[in-house]
Design a protein around this motif. Sequence first.
Motif, PDB file in Angstrom:
ATOM      1  N   MET A  40      20.275 129.417  67.450  1.00 32.83           N
ATOM      2  CA  MET A  40      21.109 129.051  67.358  1.00 32.83           C
ATOM      3  C   MET A  40      22.346 130.445  66.492  1.00 32.83           C
ATOM      4  SD  MET A  40      22.527 126.100  66.492  1.00 32.83           S
ATOM      5  CE  MET A  40      23.407 125.079  65.966  1.00 32.83           C
ATOM      6  N   LYS A  41      21.600 131.102  66.404  1.00 31.47           N
ATOM      7  CA  LYS A  41      22.101 132.354  66.052  1.00 31.47           C
ATOM      8  C   LYS A  41      22.751 133.160  66.604  1.00 31.47           C
ATOM      9  CE  LYS A  41      19.577 133.245  61.594  1.00 31.47           C
ATOM     10  NZ  LYS A  41      18.801 133.892  60.572  1.00 31.47           N
ATOM     11  N   GLN A  42      22.710 133.414  67.686  1.00 31.35           N
ATOM     12  CA  GLN A  42      23.009 133.688  68.973  1.00 31.35           C
ATOM     13  C   GLN A  42      24.504 132.332  69.671  1.00 31.35           C
ATOM     14  OE1 GLN A  42      22.619 136.661  70.762  1.00 31.35           O
ATOM     15  NE2 GLN A  42      21.122 137.011  69.419  1.00 31.35           N
ATOM     16  N   VAL A  43      24.603 131.340  69.752  1.00 29.75           N
ATOM     17  CA  VAL A  43      25.728 130.362  70.077  1.00 29.75           C
ATOM     18  C   VAL A  43      26.546 131.264  69.240  1.00 29.75           C
ATOM     19  CG1 VAL A  43      26.106 128.596  70.030  1.00 29.75           C
ATOM     20  CG2 VAL A  43      24.329 129.160  70.872  1.00 29.75           C
ATOM     21  N   ASN A  44      26.120 130.710  67.546  1.00 27.81           N
ATOM     22  CA  ASN A  44      27.621 131.482  66.664  1.00 27.81           C
ATOM     23  C   ASN A  44      27.801 132.088  66.291  1.00 27.81           C
ATOM     24  OD1 ASN A  44      26.375 128.687  65.430  1.00 27.81           O
ATOM     25  ND2 ASN A  44      25.192 129.213  63.619  1.00 27.81           N
ATOM     26  N   LYS A  45      26.859 133.846  66.670  1.00 24.22           N
ATOM     27  CA  LYS A  45      28.084 134.919  67.052  1.00 24.22           C
ATOM     28  C   LYS A  45      28.737 135.061  68.338  1.00 24.22           C
ATOM     29  CE  LYS A  45      24.332 137.327  65.274  1.00 24.22           C
ATOM     30  NZ  LYS A  45      22.993 138.561  65.216  1.00 24.22           N
ATOM     31  N   VAL A  46      28.440 134.249  69.895  1.00 19.53           N
ATOM     32  CA  VAL A  46      29.030 134.190  70.602  1.00 19.53           C
ATOM     33  C   VAL A  46      30.619 133.388  70.409  1.00 19.53           C
ATOM     34  CG1 VAL A  46      29.181 133.066  73.010  1.00 19.53           C
ATOM     35  CG2 VAL A  46      27.271 134.766  72.152  1.00 19.53           C
ATOM     36  N   TYR A  47      30.114 132.196  69.345  1.00 17.20           N
ATOM     37  CA  TYR A  47      31.485 131.643  69.230  1.00 17.20           C
ATOM     38  C   TYR A  47      32.253 132.380  68.260  1.00 17.20           C
ATOM     39  CZ  TYR A  47      34.186 128.066  67.148  1.00 17.20           C
ATOM     40  OH  TYR A  47      35.415 126.842  66.657  1.00 17.20           O
ATOM     41  N   LEU A  48      31.996 132.909  67.740  1.00 15.66           N
ATOM     42  CA  LEU A  48      32.644 133.594  66.835  1.00 15.66           C
ATOM     43  C   LEU A  48      32.976 135.020  67.529  1.00 15.66           C
ATOM     44  CD1 LEU A  48      33.341 134.741  63.533  1.00 15.66           C
ATOM     45  CD2 LEU A  48      31.649 136.036  63.096  1.00 15.66           C
ATOM     46  N   VAL A  49      33.190 135.703  68.073  1.00 15.96           N
ATOM     47  CA  VAL A  49      33.400 136.415  69.154  1.00 15.96           C
ATOM     48  C   VAL A  49      34.682 135.984  69.594  1.00 15.96           C
ATOM     49  CG1 VAL A  49      32.864 137.713  70.847  1.00 15.96           C
ATOM     50  CG2 VAL A  49      31.548 138.225  69.115  1.00 15.96           C
ATOM     51  N   ALA A  50      34.413 135.317  70.253  1.00 14.93           N
ATOM     52  CA  ALA A  50      35.044 134.201  71.374  1.00 14.93           C
ATOM     53  C   ALA A  50      36.275 134.219  70.201  1.00 14.93           C
ATOM     54  CB  ALA A  50      34.461 133.572  72.178  1.00 14.93           C
ATOM     55  N   GLN A  51      35.798 132.922  69.267  1.00 15.02           N
ATOM     56  CA  GLN A  51      36.971 132.539  68.310  1.00 15.02           C
ATOM     57  C   GLN A  51      38.088 134.099  67.569  1.00 15.02           C
ATOM     58  OE1 GLN A  51      35.438 131.859  64.932  1.00 15.02           O
ATOM     59  NE2 GLN A  51      37.350 130.045  64.788  1.00 15.02           N
ATOM     60  N   THR A  52      37.201 135.229  67.117  1.00 21.61           N
ATOM     61  CA  THR A  52      37.979 137.056  66.900  1.00 21.61           C
ATOM     62  C   THR A  52      38.901 137.090  68.087  1.00 21.61           C
ATOM     63  OG1 THR A  52      36.532 136.807  65.679  1.00 21.61           O
ATOM     64  CG2 THR A  52      37.793 138.693  66.290  1.00 21.61           C
ATOM     65  N   LYS A  53      38.685 136.902  69.407  1.00 24.88           N
ATOM     66  CA  LYS A  53      39.325 137.661  70.132  1.00 24.88           C
ATOM     67  C   LYS A  53      40.700 136.268  70.589  1.00 24.88           C
ATOM     68  CE  LYS A  53      35.873 140.048  72.976  1.00 24.88           C
ATOM     69  NZ  LYS A  53      35.132 140.823  74.275  1.00 24.88           N
ATOM     70  N   TRP A  54      39.914 135.236  70.901  1.00 26.66           N
ATOM     71  CA  TRP A  54      41.106 133.943  70.983  1.00 26.66           C
ATOM     72  C   TRP A  54      42.784 134.865  70.011  1.00 26.66           C
ATOM     73  CZ3 TRP A  54      43.426 131.215  74.564  1.00 26.66           C
ATOM     74  CH2 TRP A  54      44.071 130.571  73.717  1.00 26.66           C
ATOM     75  N   ALA A  55      42.007 134.952  68.578  1.00 28.75           N
ATOM     76  CA  ALA A  55      42.762 135.128  67.811  1.00 28.75           C
ATOM     77  C   ALA A  55      43.682 135.937  67.737  1.00 28.75           C
ATOM     78  CB  ALA A  55      42.417 134.875  65.984  1.00 28.75           C
ATOM     79  N   GLN A  56      42.897 137.479  68.466  1.00 30.72           N
ATOM     80  CA  GLN A  56      43.685 138.801  68.303  1.00 30.72           C
ATOM     81  C   GLN A  56      44.232 138.802  69.179  1.00 30.72           C
ATOM     82  OE1 GLN A  56      40.211 141.267  69.032  1.00 30.72           O
ATOM     83  NE2 GLN A  56      40.269 141.944  66.134  1.00 30.72           N
ATOM     84  N   TRP A  57      44.215 138.094  70.358  1.00 28.91           N
ATOM     85  CA  TRP A  57      45.143 137.528  71.663  1.00 28.91           C
ATOM     86  C   TRP A  57      46.114 136.911  71.581  1.00 28.91           C
ATOM     87  CZ3 TRP A  57      46.624 133.433  74.636  1.00 28.91           C
ATOM     88  CH2 TRP A  57      47.165 133.730  75.441  1.00 28.91           C
TER      89      TRP A  57
END
Length: 112
Positions: free
Chosen positions: A1-18
Amino acid sequence: MKQVNKVYLVAQTKWAQWMAKKMAKLSHSALVVIWSLFIGISGGYSIYMIVQGFSGATVNNIKITPINKPLQLLQQDDEISKENSSADKDKFEKIIRFRAYIDSLGRCPTGK
């Protein structure tokens, strides 16, 4: 579950930066127009959904109805079972009585 949260957080950060890079290129008036369109569309849709909820229209309501097996079909099943049964008559009668008992439990309030 922690891996899923990390992947989601990375994707969210990249989307916000873009999105931040894309929005930085727009002028103030373009941002106001985009913001106004977003508020207008989302607000309009929210008001539409609220009005539909209070209008009493039952077009989109989902109705749940129980599935009942016709009694004639149940009787036919019993007759077919008697003809095709390989169990002896006593065992078959016990099964029929058990079936009737289970059905009676479904009809009484304490059995449910």
